[in-house]
Enzyme design. Structure first.
Site, PDB file in Angstrom:
ATOM      1  N   ASP A  95       0.820  -1.215   0.000  1.00 10.24           N
ATOM      2  CA  ASP A  95       0.000   0.000   0.000  1.00 10.24           C
ATOM      3  C   ASP A  95       0.856   1.269   0.000  1.00 10.24           C
ATOM      4  O   ASP A  95       2.010   1.259   0.428  1.00 10.24           O
ATOM      5  CB  ASP A  95      -0.884   0.026   1.259  1.00 10.24           C
ATOM      6  CG  ASP A  95      -1.985  -1.018   1.207  1.00 10.24           C
ATOM      7  OD1 ASP A  95      -1.965  -1.878   0.301  1.00 10.24           O
ATOM      8  OD2 ASP A  95      -2.856  -0.972   2.094  1.00 10.24           O
ATOM      9  N   HIS A 145      -6.264   3.164  -3.684  1.00 13.12           N
ATOM     10  CA  HIS A 145      -6.131   3.331  -2.225  1.00 13.12           C
ATOM     11  C   HIS A 145      -6.379   4.795  -1.819  1.00 13.12           C
ATOM     12  O   HIS A 145      -5.801   5.270  -0.857  1.00 13.12           O
ATOM     13  CB  HIS A 145      -4.729   2.867  -1.811  1.00 13.12           C
ATOM     14  CG  HIS A 145      -4.522   2.681  -0.337  1.00 13.12           C
ATOM     15  ND1 HIS A 145      -5.401   2.004   0.466  1.00 13.12           N
ATOM     16  CD2 HIS A 145      -3.521   3.081   0.491  1.00 13.12           C
ATOM     17  CE1 HIS A 145      -4.943   1.998   1.716  1.00 13.12           C
ATOM     18  NE2 HIS A 145      -3.808   2.651   1.756  1.00 13.12           N
ATOM     19  N   HIS A 149      -5.534   9.565   1.402  1.00 11.74           N
ATOM     20  CA  HIS A 149      -5.400   8.639   2.527  1.00 11.74           C
ATOM     21  C   HIS A 149      -6.126   9.058   3.798  1.00 11.74           C
ATOM     22  O   HIS A 149      -5.583   8.966   4.903  1.00 11.74           O
ATOM     23  CB  HIS A 149      -3.908   8.408   2.827  1.00 11.74           C
ATOM     24  CG  HIS A 149      -3.606   7.048   3.393  1.00 11.74           C
ATOM     25  ND1 HIS A 149      -3.673   6.768   4.742  1.00 11.74           N
ATOM     26  CD2 HIS A 149      -3.240   5.889   2.806  1.00 11.74           C
ATOM     27  CE1 HIS A 149      -3.346   5.505   4.937  1.00 11.74           C
ATOM     28  NE2 HIS A 149      -3.089   4.947   3.772  1.00 11.74           N
ATOM     29  N   HIS A 248       3.919  -2.312   3.002  1.00 11.66           N
ATOM     30  CA  HIS A 248       3.917  -0.954   2.439  1.00 11.66           C
ATOM     31  C   HIS A 248       5.179  -0.674   1.635  1.00 11.66           C
ATOM     32  O   HIS A 248       6.282  -0.949   2.114  1.00 11.66           O
ATOM     33  CB  HIS A 248       3.781   0.075   3.560  1.00 11.66           C
ATOM     34  CG  HIS A 248       2.454   0.011   4.255  1.00 11.66           C
ATOM     35  ND1 HIS A 248       2.184  -0.889   5.253  1.00 11.66           N
ATOM     36  CD2 HIS A 248       1.300   0.700   4.047  1.00 11.66           C
ATOM     37  CE1 HIS A 248       0.927  -0.740   5.650  1.00 11.66           C
ATOM     38  NE2 HIS A 248       0.367   0.217   4.929  1.00 11.66           N
TER      39      HIS A 248
HETATM   40 ZN   LIG Z   1      -2.437   3.017   3.341  1.00 15.93          ZN
END
Ligand SMILES: [Zn+2]
Ligand SMILES: *[C@@H]1O[C@H](CO)[C@@H](O)[C@H](O)[C@H]1NC(C)=O
Ligand SMILES: *[C@@H]1O[C@H](CO)[C@@H](O)[C@H](O)[C@H]1NC(C)=O
Ligand SMILES: *[C@@H]1O[C@H](CO)[C@@H](O)[C@H](O)[C@H]1NC(C)=O
Length: 394
Positions: A95, A145, A149, A248
């Site tokens: 991510d 995504h 955020h 990540h």
């Molecule tokens: Zn994230």
């Protein structure tokens, strides 16, 4: 020597070139993007479950009326993907990219023939379109995504739509594909978020194994060896299904450490797959497959062709308006111009200690430049003058 020197100039200029931002007029990086009326109209608000907007992130209601995953782990099978169904499949997911660290990770994954899923931040797609293209060409899955955020349960319906659709538009403009999967930041979603995502045609992908690697960003007690330690334990657990793990590519250390997980998972007999491959679903609206003989090359070609448009615009040094991103609104509407634009909800401020393990997205260090085209024009001029200059020396 002189030839070598001009080659070097050429090479470094080419690198500057390929690091260019996505052309077009985009909302600022890492900030909630403005709602766009035509996108808002895609969702029938009457059908969106009326869960209250969350004011204080981290507080769970006494009763889980709206199937809040981060509170209770509640999922809805029709819209949510939590694991790979087949016992021997493993969906590695990353991510918060694309970042400069994604590059090295991509090179490594290539050597292991491992195809993964990247849940990308729209505003970072604008910063790093070539890195996203490299991921697409390699046959990895790209999914959404959000743009900035936020914790989606704190956002209004219009804002949630804007977060998703702006990201979709940036991905389409950068690599020519329209993802059908999304992942809510922090895994924060309920039936309202779900209702919106579903109406927009997305499935929601969560995870069943969390490395918590993001904690290494500011928690000195977090040990990076825990990441591979966790993978070593997970692969040994008896399970009737496969898994989806969370990492990540936002930070250098987490993108690097991810390399250790791959041999552990493969060595235990799992096949690493993009999530849409393990669920046997279409990853994109476009007819692009991630599997079979057509997978790699086809995905590469299909992704490359549309991206050529903005690239050609750059090379020709066209005026900013010349190559507007195909899927984005021609002009980025100012909040005032859009009647649907609501006042911004209170933005989440502090860290999210309760969170099931998604990284907090920190604002980019680079100042937001929304006009990629003027930058490109400058690059073109320096390019031309330096090439001419180096020829004069030969
Ligand atoms: Zn994230
Ligand atoms: C959903 O869970 C998040 C995270 O725990 C929480 O902040 C939020 O208040 C919850 N939403 C509702 C409607 O309960
Ligand atoms: C797995 O990670 C957690 C932190 O997320 C850590 O507390 C635990 O010790 C790790 N396990 C191993 C075996 O490294
Ligand atoms: C999608 O691509 C496959 C393989 O190239 C092809 O057989 C199929 O007809 C295509 N479907 C559509 C709807 O274009």
């Amino acid at each position: 020597m002189k030839v070598k020197a001009s080659l070097c100039v050429f090479a470094s200029l080419f690198l500057t070139f390929s690091g260019a931002e996505l052309a077009g007029n985009w909302p600022p990086l890492d900030q909630p993007p403005p709602p766009v009326a035509k996108w808002t109209a895609l969702v029938d608000q009457a059908k969106v479950p009326n869960a209250p907007l969350v004011k204080t992130v981290g507080q769970c209601a006494d009763k889980d009326t709206f199937c809040n995953w981060s509170c209770t782990g509640c999922t809805r099978p029709d819209s949510d993907v939590t694991k790979c169904p087949e016992k021997t499949d493993w969906g590695l997911t990353f991510d918060d990219g694309p970042t400069e660290f994604t590059n090295t990770l991509l090179d490594f994954l290539e050597t292991k023939n491992a195809k993964v899923t990247f849940f990308v931040i729209g505003s970072r797609v604008v910063e790093n379109p070539e890195i996203l293209q490299k991921a697409v060409n390699a046959g990895h899955q790209i999914a959404i995504h959000t743009w900035s955020h936020p914790a989606l349960t704190t956002q209004s319906n219009e804002q949630i739509i804007a977060e998703l659709k702006w990201t979709e538009a940036a991905i389409k403009a950068a690599v020519g594909i329209t993802p059908k999967y999304m992942r809510p930041p922090f895994g924060d979603y309920d039936d309202r978020v779900r209702g919106i995502a579903t109406q927009l045609g997305y499935k929601i992908v969560i995870w069943d194994e969390d490395t918590n690697d993001w904690m290494s960003a500011d928690d000195k007690t977090f040990q990076l060896t825990w990441i591979e330690g966790n993978f070593t334990q997970w692969v040994k657990q008896p399970s009737t299904t496969g898994h989806i793990s969370l990492e990540h590519d936002l930070y250098k250390q987490t993108a690097e450490r991810a390399q250790l997980a791959v041999p552990i998972v493969q060595g235990a007999g799992f096949t690493i797959k993009p999530v849409a491959v393990c669920t046997n679903e279409q990853p994109y609206l476009e007819n692009i497959s991630l599997t079979g003989s057509a997978a790699g090359p086809a995905a590469g070609k299909a992704g490359k062709a549309p991206a050529a448009a903005p690239a050609a615009g750059k090379a020709a040094g066209k005026a900013p308006a010349a190559a507007p991103p195909a899927a984005a609104p021609a002009a980025y509407p100012s909040p005032a111009a859009d009647p649907a634009y609501p006042p911004p909800a209170s933005a989440p401020t502090s860290a999210y200690p309760y969170l099931v393990g998604d990284a907090q997205s920190s604002p980019s260090a680079t100042p937001a430049t929304t006009n990629g085209a003027s930058l490109n024009t400058i690059s073109l001029w320096s390019f031309v003058s330096l090439i001419v200059g180096s020829f004069m020396f030969i």
